[in-house]
Design a protein around this motif. Structure first.
Motif, PDB file in Angstrom:
ATOM      1  N   THR A 119       0.844  -1.192   0.000  1.00 25.42           N
ATOM      2  CA  THR A 119       0.000   0.000   0.000  1.00 25.42           C
ATOM      3  C   THR A 119       0.876   1.236   0.000  1.00 25.42           C
ATOM      4  O   THR A 119       1.819   1.342   0.792  1.00 25.42           O
ATOM      5  N   SER A 162      -0.760   9.910  -8.481  1.00 28.61           N
ATOM      6  CA  SER A 162      -1.396   8.835  -7.712  1.00 28.61           C
ATOM      7  C   SER A 162      -2.436   8.092  -8.544  1.00 28.61           C
ATOM      8  O   SER A 162      -2.534   6.859  -8.480  1.00 28.61           O
ATOM      9  N   GLU A 163      -3.199   8.831  -9.327  1.00 28.66           N
ATOM     10  CA  GLU A 163      -4.211   8.192 -10.171  1.00 28.66           C
ATOM     11  C   GLU A 163      -3.557   7.275 -11.207  1.00 28.66           C
ATOM     12  O   GLU A 163      -4.012   6.150 -11.452  1.00 28.66           O
ATOM     13  N   ARG A 201      -2.106   4.237  -9.406  1.00 29.70           N
ATOM     14  CA  ARG A 201      -3.182   3.339  -8.972  1.00 29.70           C
ATOM     15  C   ARG A 201      -3.625   2.456 -10.136  1.00 29.70           C
ATOM     16  O   ARG A 201      -3.840   1.256  -9.978  1.00 29.70           O
ATOM     17  N   ARG A 202      -3.740   3.055 -11.288  1.00 33.61           N
ATOM     18  CA  ARG A 202      -4.191   2.301 -12.464  1.00 33.61           C
ATOM     19  C   ARG A 202      -3.167   1.225 -12.846  1.00 33.61           C
ATOM     20  O   ARG A 202      -3.530   0.105 -13.194  1.00 33.61           O
ATOM     21  N   ALA A 222      -2.979  -1.567  -9.717  1.00 31.88           N
ATOM     22  CA  ALA A 222      -4.180  -2.315  -9.324  1.00 31.88           C
ATOM     23  C   ALA A 222      -4.182  -3.758  -9.817  1.00 31.88           C
ATOM     24  O   ALA A 222      -4.581  -4.661  -9.066  1.00 31.88           O
ATOM     25  N   ARG A 235      -2.232  -1.229  -3.606  1.00 30.42           N
ATOM     26  CA  ARG A 235      -3.126  -0.082  -3.435  1.00 30.42           C
ATOM     27  C   ARG A 235      -2.336   1.233  -3.441  1.00 30.42           C
ATOM     28  O   ARG A 235      -1.285   1.333  -2.801  1.00 30.42           O
ATOM     29  N   VAL A 236      -2.869   2.223  -4.131  1.00 30.13           N
ATOM     30  CA  VAL A 236      -2.327   3.583  -4.090  1.00 30.13           C
ATOM     31  C   VAL A 236      -3.455   4.495  -3.627  1.00 30.13           C
ATOM     32  O   VAL A 236      -4.448   4.682  -4.326  1.00 30.13           O
ATOM     33  N   ILE A 237      -3.284   5.032  -2.435  1.00 35.39           N
ATOM     34  CA  ILE A 237      -4.317   5.838  -1.776  1.00 35.39           C
ATOM     35  C   ILE A 237      -3.867   7.294  -1.730  1.00 35.39           C
ATOM     36  O   ILE A 237      -2.704   7.585  -1.424  1.00 35.39           O
ATOM     37  N   ILE A 271      -9.909  -0.785  -1.341  1.00 33.38           N
ATOM     38  CA  ILE A 271      -9.120   0.446  -1.336  1.00 33.38           C
ATOM     39  C   ILE A 271     -10.022   1.666  -1.183  1.00 33.38           C
ATOM     40  O   ILE A 271     -11.045   1.783  -1.862  1.00 33.38           O
ATOM     41  N   GLN A 327      -9.807   4.910  -2.315  1.00 32.09           N
ATOM     42  CA  GLN A 327      -8.934   5.510  -3.315  1.00 32.09           C
ATOM     43  C   GLN A 327      -8.511   6.932  -2.971  1.00 32.09           C
ATOM     44  O   GLN A 327      -7.337   7.289  -3.094  1.00 32.09           O
ATOM     45  N   GLU A 328      -9.478   7.754  -2.576  1.00 35.17           N
ATOM     46  CA  GLU A 328      -9.183   9.138  -2.248  1.00 35.17           C
ATOM     47  C   GLU A 328      -9.927   9.549  -0.986  1.00 35.17           C
ATOM     48  O   GLU A 328     -11.102   9.240  -0.826  1.00 35.17           O
TER      49      GLU A 328
END
Length: 240
Positions: A127, A157-158, A161-162, A165, A170-172, A227, A229-230
């Motif tokens: 994470t 981050s977006e 995350r892509r 995944a 996880r990228v929060i 997750i 996400q944001e």
């Protein structure tokens, strides 16, 4: 069963310090990074490795990760918190402040991500929590370059995350609003700092850094298959 290693940057004060205390209280071994190692040691947290490291220096980050993992196993959670906030209007700001701002708030985030992402991807577990700001989504007075740096963290981050995944990593993204911390110490522009402090007084002084830390701990402790996400965390009275 031993808990996995948590790495926190900018852990000597503010949100970073509060996060270190929250994760330590939950029983996690810690790898704490900051430029002021004495401040890290003063926290007195058990099962903790303190490393003097500048997030702008990839070599020092990689060395810190290697030492932490030698003692406690792989970094399972990175809290990418290190950052500065020299607020000013872009036309009035010293370009040297831009360089420090972008190197720490943007390149520093990528340096730390790259130090742990390949192994997380291989393990299919991990994470990354990037601490950004509500200023990455909204425009505020004197936040010109700072807001731009945080918008960068949002988009970074977006994208990460892509790409991560499919590997169950996880990228929060955590975006605090006005928070009681020491970040105002990097505000050298007196007009900007005065407006920032006035705004803080209007909304009750901001949220406690501990509340941001507890929210990140909650997000991390969700099952790996889940997750958040944001997360945007602000004082209730912060309307915008």
């Amino acid at each position: 069963m031993n808990k996995p290693l948590v790495m926190i940057t900018g852990a000597s004060a503010g949100i970073g310090e509060a996060t270190a205390r929250a994760f330590s209280a939950a029983g996690y071994p810690l790898l704490l990074l900051a430029r002021r190692i004495d401040k890290l040691r003063d926290l007195g947290l058990a099962n903790t490795i303190c490393m003097q490291a500048d997030v702008r220096d990839r070599t020092s980050i990689q060395a810190a990760v290697a030492e932490g993992e030698a003692a406690h196993g792989p970094v399972d959670c990175l809290v990418n918190n290190a950052g500065i906030a020299p607020l000013a209007r872009i036309e009035d700001q010293d370009p040297e402040e831009w360089r420090d701002l972008l190197d720490i708030n943007c390149l520093g985030v990528m340096n730390c991500m790259q130090a742990v992402m390949p192994a997380m991807k291989t393990r299919r577990h991990g994470t990354i929590i990037n601490v950004s700001s509500i200023a990455g989504r909204k425009s505020y007075p004197f936040h010109d370059a700072y807001g731009g740096s945080k918008a960068f963290v949002h988009n970074l981050s977006e994208g990460a995350r892509r790409s991560m995944a499919p590997y169950d990593v996880r990228v929060i993204l955590v975006s605090p609003g006005l928070t009681r911390s020491t970040i105002q110490e990097s505000m050298l522009n007196t007009e900007a700092r005065a407006i920032w402090e006035e705004r803080g007084a209007e909304i009750g002084g901001g949220i406690d850094a501990g509340h941001v830390a507890e929210t990140m701990l909650f997000a991390y402790q969700m099952p790996q298959s889940v997750i958040l996400q944001e997360l945007t965390i602000t004082p209730t009275r912060q309307e915008y």
